[in-house]
Write a protein that holds these residues in place. Sequence first.
Motif, PDB file in Angstrom:
ATOM      1  N   VAL A 187       8.497   1.366   3.791  1.00  0.00           N
ATOM      2  CA  VAL A 187       8.830   1.619   5.197  1.00  0.00           C
ATOM      3  C   VAL A 187       9.243   3.079   5.393  1.00  0.00           C
ATOM      4  CG1 VAL A 187      10.517   1.072   6.991  1.00  0.00           C
ATOM      5  CG2 VAL A 187       9.393  -0.764   5.762  1.00  0.00           C
ATOM      6  N   LEU A 188       9.946   3.646   4.430  1.00  0.00           N
ATOM      7  CA  LEU A 188      10.375   5.043   4.531  1.00  0.00           C
ATOM      8  C   LEU A 188       9.258   6.036   4.238  1.00  0.00           C
ATOM      9  CD1 LEU A 188      13.878   4.976   2.830  1.00  0.00           C
ATOM     10  CD2 LEU A 188      13.374   5.399   5.227  1.00  0.00           C
ATOM     11  N   LEU A 240      -2.201   4.363   2.776  1.00  0.00           N
ATOM     12  CA  LEU A 240      -2.793   5.313   1.837  1.00  0.00           C
ATOM     13  C   LEU A 240      -4.203   5.722   2.262  1.00  0.00           C
ATOM     14  CD1 LEU A 240      -2.128   6.746  -0.813  1.00  0.00           C
ATOM     15  CD2 LEU A 240      -3.165   4.846  -2.013  1.00  0.00           C
ATOM     16  N   PHE A 241      -4.916   4.826   2.949  1.00  0.00           N
ATOM     17  CA  PHE A 241      -6.238   5.184   3.458  1.00  0.00           C
ATOM     18  C   PHE A 241      -6.158   6.212   4.585  1.00  0.00           C
ATOM     19  CE2 PHE A 241      -7.684   1.067   1.629  1.00  0.00           C
ATOM     20  CZ  PHE A 241      -8.649   1.613   0.803  1.00  0.00           C
ATOM     21  N   ALA A 288       0.598  -3.155   3.343  1.00  0.00           N
ATOM     22  CA  ALA A 288       0.649  -2.195   4.453  1.00  0.00           C
ATOM     23  C   ALA A 288       0.693  -0.767   3.925  1.00  0.00           C
ATOM     24  CB  ALA A 288       1.862  -2.479   5.332  1.00  0.00           C
ATOM     25  N   GLY A 289       1.403  -0.547   2.827  1.00  0.00           N
ATOM     26  CA  GLY A 289       1.421   0.776   2.212  1.00  0.00           C
ATOM     27  C   GLY A 289       0.066   1.159   1.663  1.00  0.00           C
ATOM     28  N   ILE A 337       4.188   6.811  -4.934  1.00  0.00           N
ATOM     29  CA  ILE A 337       5.144   5.821  -4.428  1.00  0.00           C
ATOM     30  C   ILE A 337       4.542   4.419  -4.479  1.00  0.00           C
ATOM     31  CG2 ILE A 337       6.358   5.060  -2.351  1.00  0.00           C
ATOM     32  CD1 ILE A 337       6.668   8.051  -1.650  1.00  0.00           C
ATOM     33  N   LEU A 338       3.310   4.283  -4.043  1.00  0.00           N
ATOM     34  CA  LEU A 338       2.691   2.955  -4.041  1.00  0.00           C
ATOM     35  C   LEU A 338       2.349   2.467  -5.450  1.00  0.00           C
ATOM     36  CD1 LEU A 338       0.513   3.254  -0.865  1.00  0.00           C
ATOM     37  CD2 LEU A 338       2.497   1.809  -1.216  1.00  0.00           C
ATOM     38  N   THR A 339       1.970   3.371  -6.325  1.00  0.00           N
ATOM     39  CA  THR A 339       1.693   2.970  -7.701  1.00  0.00           C
ATOM     40  C   THR A 339       2.954   2.466  -8.391  1.00  0.00           C
ATOM     41  OG1 THR A 339      -0.081   4.586  -7.822  1.00  0.00           O
ATOM     42  CG2 THR A 339       0.731   3.719  -9.907  1.00  0.00           C
TER      43      THR A 339
END
Length: 95
Positions: A63-64, A18-19, A13-14, A29-31
Amino acid sequence: MRRLLFALPFLLAGFLYLFMDFRETPMIILTLGWLTFALEYRYGGESRESDELVALGISMSVVLLPLHEGVAEILTLFVFILVMTALFIKFKRGT
């Protein structure tokens, strides 16, 4: 089944988030979230509690992410440092 896999839907979902909002902070954060997930999945997994804590840290940071990026970045970095420290101690002891 490993409890760590509960973080996978949040990471996906993250990735979709990002898209929509392609900037530097969500990408960091996602990396770090994916790196933490991969390291814990490959080298961790000694206890169910550690898997649950890492999964909770990764999912909470994703989520944050839309709510407050600074808190999400600090949480992600903190969980990544904890996992790296635990793996460093594990391999230093040779167990």
